[in-house]
Design an enzyme around this catalytic site. Structure first.
Site, PDB file in Angstrom:
ATOM      1  N   ARG A  19      23.174   6.123  42.617  1.00 45.05           N
ATOM      2  CA  ARG A  19      23.761   7.188  43.407  1.00 45.05           C
ATOM      3  C   ARG A  19      22.698   7.718  44.363  1.00 45.05           C
ATOM      4  O   ARG A  19      21.522   7.782  44.019  1.00 45.05           O
ATOM      5  CB  ARG A  19      24.233   8.313  42.478  1.00 45.05           C
ATOM      6  CG  ARG A  19      24.946   9.444  43.197  1.00 45.05           C
ATOM      7  CD  ARG A  19      25.250  10.583  42.234  1.00 45.05           C
ATOM      8  NE  ARG A  19      26.033  11.629  42.878  1.00 45.05           N
ATOM      9  CZ  ARG A  19      26.310  12.802  42.316  1.00 45.05           C
ATOM     10  NH1 ARG A  19      25.875  13.057  41.097  1.00 45.05           N
ATOM     11  NH2 ARG A  19      27.021  13.696  42.967  1.00 45.05           N
ATOM     12  N   HIS A  20      23.120   8.093  45.562  1.00 43.68           N
ATOM     13  CA  HIS A  20      22.194   8.617  46.566  1.00 43.68           C
ATOM     14  C   HIS A  20      21.466   9.861  46.054  1.00 43.68           C
ATOM     15  O   HIS A  20      21.857  10.490  45.062  1.00 43.68           O
ATOM     16  CB  HIS A  20      22.966   8.972  47.834  1.00 43.68           C
ATOM     17  CG  HIS A  20      24.008  10.027  47.612  1.00 43.68           C
ATOM     18  ND1 HIS A  20      23.717  11.369  47.511  1.00 43.68           N
ATOM     19  CD2 HIS A  20      25.350   9.925  47.439  1.00 43.68           C
ATOM     20  CE1 HIS A  20      24.824  12.056  47.299  1.00 43.68           C
ATOM     21  NE2 HIS A  20      25.831  11.200  47.237  1.00 43.68           N
ATOM     22  N   GLY A  49      22.197  15.897  48.272  1.00 40.74           N
ATOM     23  CA  GLY A  49      22.524  16.349  49.616  1.00 40.74           C
ATOM     24  C   GLY A  49      22.525  17.858  49.707  1.00 40.74           C
ATOM     25  O   GLY A  49      22.476  18.573  48.695  1.00 40.74           O
ATOM     26  N   ARG A  79      23.728   9.842  53.740  1.00 45.64           N
ATOM     27  CA  ARG A  79      22.954  10.085  52.522  1.00 45.64           C
ATOM     28  C   ARG A  79      22.777   8.812  51.702  1.00 45.64           C
ATOM     29  O   ARG A  79      21.762   8.642  51.023  1.00 45.64           O
ATOM     30  CB  ARG A  79      23.588  11.193  51.688  1.00 45.64           C
ATOM     31  CG  ARG A  79      25.035  10.996  51.280  1.00 45.64           C
ATOM     32  CD  ARG A  79      25.616  12.310  50.767  1.00 45.64           C
ATOM     33  NE  ARG A  79      26.966  12.212  50.210  1.00 45.64           N
ATOM     34  CZ  ARG A  79      28.080  12.314  50.916  1.00 45.64           C
ATOM     35  NH1 ARG A  79      28.022  12.492  52.222  1.00 45.64           N
ATOM     36  NH2 ARG A  79      29.264  12.259  50.319  1.00 45.64           N
ATOM     37  N   GLU A 112      31.931   7.656  49.241  1.00 41.36           N
ATOM     38  CA  GLU A 112      32.328   8.568  48.187  1.00 41.36           C
ATOM     39  C   GLU A 112      33.851   8.701  48.175  1.00 41.36           C
ATOM     40  O   GLU A 112      34.530   8.360  49.146  1.00 41.36           O
ATOM     41  CB  GLU A 112      31.664   9.935  48.415  1.00 41.36           C
ATOM     42  CG  GLU A 112      32.018  11.031  47.421  1.00 41.36           C
ATOM     43  CD  GLU A 112      31.692  10.675  45.979  1.00 41.36           C
ATOM     44  OE1 GLU A 112      32.440   9.847  45.402  1.00 41.36           O
ATOM     45  OE2 GLU A 112      30.733  11.226  45.421  1.00 41.36           O
ATOM     46  N   TYR A 162      38.132  13.486  48.914  1.00 42.56           N
ATOM     47  CA  TYR A 162      38.703  14.592  48.147  1.00 42.56           C
ATOM     48  C   TYR A 162      39.775  15.372  48.901  1.00 42.56           C
ATOM     49  O   TYR A 162      40.210  16.434  48.445  1.00 42.56           O
ATOM     50  CB  TYR A 162      37.598  15.535  47.679  1.00 42.56           C
ATOM     51  CG  TYR A 162      37.009  15.139  46.338  1.00 42.56           C
ATOM     52  CD1 TYR A 162      37.716  15.357  45.160  1.00 42.56           C
ATOM     53  CD2 TYR A 162      35.766  14.536  46.254  1.00 42.56           C
ATOM     54  CE1 TYR A 162      37.183  14.993  43.927  1.00 42.56           C
ATOM     55  CE2 TYR A 162      35.225  14.177  45.027  1.00 42.56           C
ATOM     56  CZ  TYR A 162      35.942  14.409  43.865  1.00 42.56           C
ATOM     57  OH  TYR A 162      35.416  14.046  42.648  1.00 42.56           O
ATOM     58  N   HIS A 217      27.602   6.208  45.800  1.00 44.66           N
ATOM     59  CA  HIS A 217      27.920   7.606  45.523  1.00 44.66           C
ATOM     60  C   HIS A 217      28.389   7.737  44.079  1.00 44.66           C
ATOM     61  O   HIS A 217      28.650   6.738  43.404  1.00 44.66           O
ATOM     62  CB  HIS A 217      29.002   8.096  46.478  1.00 44.66           C
ATOM     63  CG  HIS A 217      28.620   7.952  47.921  1.00 44.66           C
ATOM     64  ND1 HIS A 217      28.080   8.973  48.663  1.00 44.66           N
ATOM     65  CD2 HIS A 217      28.692   6.878  48.759  1.00 44.66           C
ATOM     66  CE1 HIS A 217      27.827   8.550  49.888  1.00 44.66           C
ATOM     67  NE2 HIS A 217      28.185   7.283  49.969  1.00 44.66           N
ATOM     68  N   ASN A 236      31.239   8.656  42.687  1.00 43.82           N
ATOM     69  CA  ASN A 236      32.550   8.119  42.326  1.00 43.82           C
ATOM     70  C   ASN A 236      32.717   6.639  42.665  1.00 43.82           C
ATOM     71  O   ASN A 236      33.401   5.920  41.933  1.00 43.82           O
ATOM     72  CB  ASN A 236      33.657   8.935  42.994  1.00 43.82           C
ATOM     73  CG  ASN A 236      33.904  10.239  42.266  1.00 43.82           C
ATOM     74  OD1 ASN A 236      34.387  10.251  41.141  1.00 43.82           O
ATOM     75  ND2 ASN A 236      33.538  11.344  42.893  1.00 43.82           N
TER      76      ASN A 236
END
Length: 239
Positions: free
Chosen positions: A10-11, A14, A62, A89, A92, A188, A190
Site C-alpha cells: 500500500r502507498h 497521504g 500517491r 483505490e 467511494y 492502495h 482496497n
C-alpha cells in the site's frame, strides 16, 4: 521453492489520512510522513536483496510517488513502471472527501463500517454536483484508460474493485510473473485487499499499514506464502 514472486504494498500516508477523510480517487500526494514511510520501505527491501524487474502502480500520484521513492532508495530507478486505473483505490462515490468520524455521527458506526468493510455493498454514487466530481471524472489521465470516461465507476464495492482489477491482473501482471520477473505492485488499501482476496479466497481485512509490503510467493495462481516484510514473520501458508 516458489516459482513466482510478487511484492504487494500500500502507498505511503497521504495528506487526507491525518484528517480521516475518504480520499479514494481524489489525487493526493504523500504527506511528509508518507515520504519517509516509502523511503524506509525502500531501505528494507534493499537490505533484503530484492531486485525488481517491473513495477505496477495505479494512476494516482500517491501510488506512483511511493514506487519512485522505493526504487530511488534501492538504486533501481531504471526499472520500468506501468500504471493503470484498474489498480486505483476503491471509488467511494458520494462519500469522497467526507470525514469518517463525522459520518459515524450522522449515519452510525455500523453503517460506516458496512460501507468501508463489506464485500458487496456499494456506497451512494458520486453525482455531478459533488465538489470533487469534475476533478475526478474530467481528469486527463482517464482519457488514456481502456474504457470511456462515461463508463468509469461512480461508486464501488470491494467486489467491484476486484471485477475491474482482474482483467489487468490476468492479462498484464500474471504473464510477467510467469515469465520469471520479480514484480512490485504499489497500490492502495482496497485494491490490495481485492487482489489478496483473489489469491487467498477470503477478504484480507487487516491490510491497513501504509507501505507495509507483503511478499507473495506463488507456486500456482492460488497457492502461495505471505510474509510480512520487514518483520519477516510467517503470516499464512498454503501448500
Amino acid at each position: 521453492m516458489a516459482k513466482y514472486r510478487l511484492v504487494l504494498l500500500r502507498h505511503g500516508e497521504g495528506a487526507w489520512t491525518k484528517e480521516n477523510r475518504f480520499c479514494s480517487w481524489v489525487d493526493q500526494k504523500l504527506s511528509s510522513d508518507g515520504i519517509k514511510e516509502a523511503q524506509n520501505c525502500g531501505k528494507h527491501l534493499k537490505a533484503l536483496g530484492f531486485e525488481f524487474d517491473l513495477v505496477f502502480t495505479s494512476v494516482l500520484s500517491r501510488s506512483i510517488q511511493t514506487a519512485w521513492l522505493i526504487l530511488e532508495e534501492m538504486g533501481q530507478e531504471w526499472v520500468p513502471i506501468q500504471s493503470s486505473w484498474r489498480l486505483n483505490e476503491r471509488h467511494y462515490g458520494a462519500l469522497i472527501g467526507l470525514n469518517r468520524a463525522e459520518m459515524a455521527l450522522n449515519h452510525g458506526e455500523e453503517q460506516v463500517k458496512i460501507w468501508r468493510r463489506s464485500y458487496d455493498v456499494t456506497p451512494p454514487p458520486i453525482s455531478e454536483s459533488h465538489p470533487y466530481y469534475e476533478e475526478i471524472h474530467n481528469d486527463r489521465r482517464y482519457k488514456c484508460s481502456d474504457v470511456s470516461q462515461d463508463n468509469l465507476p461512480k461508486a464501488e464495492s470491494l467486489k467491484d474493485v476486484l471485477d475491474r482489477l482482474l482483467p489487468y491482473w490476468n492479462e498484464k501482471i500474471v504473464p510477467e510473473l510467469k515469465s520469471g520477473k520479480m514484480i512490485l505492485i504499489s497500490a492502495h488499501g482496497n485494491s490490495s485487499r481485492a487482489l489478496l482476496k483473489h489469491v487467498e479466497g477470503d477478504v484480507f481485512d487487516h491490510y491497513d499499514h501504509f507501505c507495509g509490503p507483503l511478499l507473495v510467493l506463488l507456486q500456482k495462481v492460488h497457492v502461495f506464502l505471505v510474509l510480512r516484510i520487514p518483520e519477516l514473520g510467517l503470516k499464512r501458508t498454503y501448500l
